[in-house]
Design a protein around this motif. Structure first.
Motif: not given
Length: 94
Positions: A49-53, A68-71
């Motif tokens: 997954x994305x790293x910011x979650x 971020x909602x996109x993440x």
């Protein structure tokens, strides 16, 4: 259940019982997600997954948070695309 588009993975079927000329299967609903299944999903999100979650296991739920909602939307599509042996459900708190 199928007509209402409820996944049959939510049901836990018991052994069939003879009732006259027909068999009956008693089913119970599963609520929440087990800790081991939540760990599987969290590991998949950490790896792919994305790293910011960030993921948190809270009782019978898995909470995924990010700025971020996109993440978060990417994480949802990845979890939906996974081949799980349990049903997944999403709730938005924003």
């Amino acid at each position: 259940m199928v007509k209402r588009q409820v996944s049959l993975k939510h049901l836990e079927a018991k052994d069939p019982e003879l009732s006259g000329k027909t068999y009956r299967i008693a089913c119970t609903f599963k609520e929440g997600i087990s800790t081991e299944n939540a760990k599987k999903v969290a590991k998949m999100l950490r790896d792919e997954g994305p790293k910011s979650i960030k993921t948190q296991i809270q009782g019978e739920t898995l909470r995924v948070s990010s700025k971020s909602k996109d993440d978060l939307q990417d994480a949802i599509t990845q979890v939906k695309g996974g081949d799980w042996d349990f049903a997944v459900q999403f709730t938005n708190y924003r």
